[in-house]
Design an enzyme around this catalytic site. Structure first.
Site, PDB file in Angstrom:
ATOM      1  N   LYS A  33      41.540  38.918  38.898  1.00  0.00           N
ATOM      2  CA  LYS A  33      40.249  38.589  38.271  1.00  0.00           C
ATOM      3  C   LYS A  33      40.310  37.193  37.625  1.00  0.00           C
ATOM      4  O   LYS A  33      39.472  36.334  37.892  1.00  0.00           O
ATOM      5  CB  LYS A  33      39.882  39.637  37.211  1.00  0.00           C
ATOM      6  CG  LYS A  33      38.474  39.447  36.692  1.00  0.00           C
ATOM      7  CD  LYS A  33      38.195  40.248  35.444  1.00  0.00           C
ATOM      8  CE  LYS A  33      38.526  39.425  34.231  1.00  0.00           C
ATOM      9  NZ  LYS A  33      38.129  40.019  32.965  1.00  0.00           N
ATOM     10  N   ASP A  81      34.907  42.215  37.581  1.00  0.00           N
ATOM     11  CA  ASP A  81      35.043  42.637  36.184  1.00  0.00           C
ATOM     12  C   ASP A  81      34.265  43.941  36.034  1.00  0.00           C
ATOM     13  O   ASP A  81      33.829  44.535  37.025  1.00  0.00           O
ATOM     14  CB  ASP A  81      34.533  41.532  35.235  1.00  0.00           C
ATOM     15  CG  ASP A  81      33.010  41.416  35.263  1.00  0.00           C
ATOM     16  OD1 ASP A  81      32.373  41.973  36.199  1.00  0.00           O
ATOM     17  OD2 ASP A  81      32.448  40.796  34.359  1.00  0.00           O
TER      18      ASP A  81
END
Ligand code: SF4
Length: 257
Positions: A163, A182
């Protein structure tokens, strides 16, 4: 007994995250979608995806990363700090943090308590300070003080998973190596029938298969903006949503179809 326990667990999970789709969701599966196999219950018609992308882009034409930063290193630190914390809070902390430690070398030479002191209000500050300090040391010792521009190298930095790496690559280096997953992207991808996976890495793989690469960077930001403003976790604002006619989420609060 085992079946009953599984059913109970599934019910519990559904209560906790009603946007998750079971194999039999959505309630109204489009006629042209596969009803069996790994794609069962998903809505992957390329025309629909194209329309989703078009509407997201129209709704959020200037969607950008909300974390303030002046370079790739600052973005990396801000992204580490944003775990379990709002971007607004991170943006309150980073100006003073970067004044005190202006470079990776300054972070590498700082004590953990000195970093912790600055980032305390972002939560989980022991772990975050360790990650930032470890990443700074490695950036200095292995990469000449510069944040590496490739996914495999970024992933060797402490505290950096896909991420964070995707945020840095996409925003700082404009490189589409993957899609940021996310909490918002995960929830919306389920609601929109784009994946059933729970593991962010698998969700990312599913999205990378169906979203054209030239949309990866913008798509992440648009989904995050949409998740913050309209498709919020509790009570999504479906009546105001530009994607509503394309959405069959099991927990919609309003539906035109
Ligand atoms: S219609 Fe509702 S659930 Fe579907 S994407 Fe829009 S806000 Fe989210």
């Amino acid at each position: 007994m085992a079946a009953m326990a599984m059913k109970k667990l599934a019910k519990k999970a559904e209560k906790k995250a009603p946007w998750r789709r079971s194999k039999n969701s959505p309630a109204k599966a489009p006629a042209n979608q596969k009803k069996t196999g790994r794609n069962a219950g998903l809505e992957l018609d390329p025309k629909r995806i194209e329309e989703l992308l078009k509407r997201l882009q129209a709704a959020y034409p200037n969607a950008e990363c909300a974390l303030h930063h002046r370079n790739a290193w600052e973005l990396l630190v801000a992204t580490i700090l944003s775990a379990q914390c709002t971007d607004a809070r991170v943006n309150m902390v980073t100006p003073s943090l970067f004044r005190k430690f202006p470079t990776p070398a300054a972070f590498a030479g700082a004590s953990l308590p000195a970093i912790e002191e600055e980032i305390r209000s972002t939560g989980f500050y022991h772990n975050k300070a360790k990650s930032i300090s470890g990443a700074a040391k490695r950036v200095v010792s292995e990469f000449g003080g510069k944040v590496p521009e490739a996914m495999p190298e970024l992933l060797t930095l402490p505290g950096v998973a896909r991420k964070t790496a995707n945020v840095v690559l996409g925003v700082a280096f404009k490189k589409a190596e993957g899609i940021v997953v996310d909490t918002h992207v995960l929830r919306l991808s389920h609601r929109l029938g784009l994946t059933r996976a729970e593991d962010p890495k698998k969700v990312e793989e599913d999205l990378m298969r169906i979203i054209p690469r030239n949309h990866w960077i913008a798509f992440s930001h648009e989904m995050i903006h949409h998740g913050r403003q309209i498709c919020i976790a509790r009570k999504p604002k479906c009546a105001e949503c530009p994607l509503e006619t394309l959405c069959n989420a099991p927990d919609k609060t309003w539906s035109s179809h």
